[in-house]
Design an enzyme around this catalytic site. Structure first.
Site, PDB file in Angstrom:
ATOM      1  N   LYS A 132     -32.806   5.869  50.227  1.00 19.65           N
ATOM      2  CA  LYS A 132     -31.597   6.098  50.229  1.00 19.65           C
ATOM      3  C   LYS A 132     -30.596   5.196  51.093  1.00 19.65           C
ATOM      4  CE  LYS A 132     -32.045  11.386  49.546  1.00 19.65           C
ATOM      5  NZ  LYS A 132     -31.435  12.788  50.021  1.00 19.65           N
ATOM      6  N   CYS A 145     -29.351  10.476  42.459  1.00 16.78           N
ATOM      7  CA  CYS A 145     -28.858   9.902  44.049  1.00 16.78           C
ATOM      8  C   CYS A 145     -27.383   9.259  43.791  1.00 16.78           C
ATOM      9  CB  CYS A 145     -29.771   8.987  44.557  1.00 16.78           C
ATOM     10  SG  CYS A 145     -31.227   9.995  45.510  1.00 16.78           S
ATOM     11  N   CYS A 153     -17.617  18.166  41.724  1.00 22.67           N
ATOM     12  CA  CYS A 153     -16.736  18.663  41.612  1.00 22.67           C
ATOM     13  C   CYS A 153     -16.450  19.293  40.298  1.00 22.67           C
ATOM     14  CB  CYS A 153     -15.149  17.953  41.482  1.00 22.67           C
ATOM     15  SG  CYS A 153     -13.664  18.790  41.298  1.00 22.67           S
TER      16      CYS A 153
END
Length: 335
Positions: A132, A145, A153
């Site tokens: 990451k 990822c 949202c």
């Protein structure tokens, strides 16, 4: 297998319900304002033309930013952060956790990574099989990822991250402007209908309800927009506000805070003429960001961008950006 696919399909369908709700309210507000207020209620032609002109500018910007926030896909880590075939095989065959951690440490030496997991290890996603980058997190809804992930949202049915965070902020901004304009211009007619100075008709319900809805959305959006403005000023994501990023020297909630103006430019870019236009202008590519507590002299990788590039047979090359505002350059701030 078929049941699992069916559940995923139902989940995708239901995930669009909030977007349908917002879109329906926006379309109804267009009808209520343009036809019921402007065409059927206003008596002054000049007032009607001026209202309609400004309204359509606000409505277009609202729809444009909402569209960009919904349909701009979140960015995922590049191939440089994926394990090569040999590294992946070595990592999976190794059963000792300490040795696995060391394998990731050796691989990450070629990458501009400063944050760590809670255990102090290099952050690695077992699902996506990638190391990451800083500020990258796995979204369980998008199943990927996401670079500089802020949050997922439901109202845009999308993950807000590096690629669309500017669009999300502009959507909040133009939504507030849209609500303010509707409420301020329709309020006098709201009062006239309320005290029955205007004759009751089908327009009365639309105008009264239009002002109520505009004020309700304005109040809720102001809190959300104010919170994200504070996050931008501090150069934090929503996830980082709840859990400070962990560096080699420990957690630091201001680790990516490089000053108010630089923080703004990271999201909106260097050209201020494009700050309020929903086109992508954010600096960098989302894989590396200025770190407040580490200087270029302390990490020679930052002094030579070529060292970031991992030799994969010449098939994966990534371009960097140059200049003093390049987010790949790490700076040290005075405390």
């Amino acid at each position: 297998m078929a049941l699992s696919r069916g559940l995923r399909c139902c989940q995708r369908i239901f995930s669009w319900i909030p977007v349908v709700i917002i879109s329906s309210v926006a379309l109804w507000s267009y009808y209520a304002y343009v036809f019921e207020l402007c065409f059927f209620t206003l008596s002054s032609t000049l007032e009607m033309v001026s209202y309609l002109t400004v309204f359509h500018v606000c409505f277009v910007m609202f729809c444009w930013t909402y569209w960009k926030a919904i349909f701009t896909p979140p960015s995922s880590p590049s191939k440089k952060f994926q394990l090569s075939y040999n590294d992946k095989e070595r990592y999976e065959m190794e059963e000792r956790p300490d040795v696995q951690k060391q394998i990731l440490v050796d691989i990450s030496k070629k990458l501009p990574i400063f944050t760590r997991a809670a255990s102090g290890a290099i952050r690695f996603c077992d699902r996506c099989q990638v190391i990451k980058p800083d500020r990258c997190h796995h979204c369980s809804v998008c199943e990927m990822c996401v670079l500089k992930m802020d949050h997922h949202c439901p109202w845009v049915n999308n993950c807000i991250g590096f690629s669309n965070y500017k669009f999300f902020l502009l959507f909040l901004c133009y939504s507030i402007l849209y609500c303010v304009f509707i409420a301020s211009t329709a309020f006098q007619y709201f009062l006239k209908y309320w005290v029955e100075d205007l004759p009751s008709g089908h327009a009365k319900f639309h105008v009264l309800f239009l002002v109520f809805v505009a004020l309700m959305f304005f109040v809720s959006l102001m809190f959300l927009f104010g919170y994200h403005c504070w996050l931008v000023s501090k150069n934090r994501s929503t996830l980082e506000a709840f859990s400070a990023p962990l560096f080699q020297n420990g957690p630091d909630k201001n680790g990516f805070n490089v000053g108010f103006h630089r923080n703004l430019r990271q999201v909106f870019g260097n050209d201020r003429r494009l700050w309020f236009v929903p086109v992508f202008t954010s600096l960098g590519d989302g894989h590396y960001f200025p770190v407040r507590s580490v200087s270029e002299s302390q990490n020679p990788l930052l002094g030579n961008e070529e060292n970031w590039e991992e030799d994969e047979g010449g098939t994966d090359e990534e371009e960097g950006t140059d200049g003093p505002d390049d987010p790949s350059v790490t700076i040290e701030m005075d405390s």
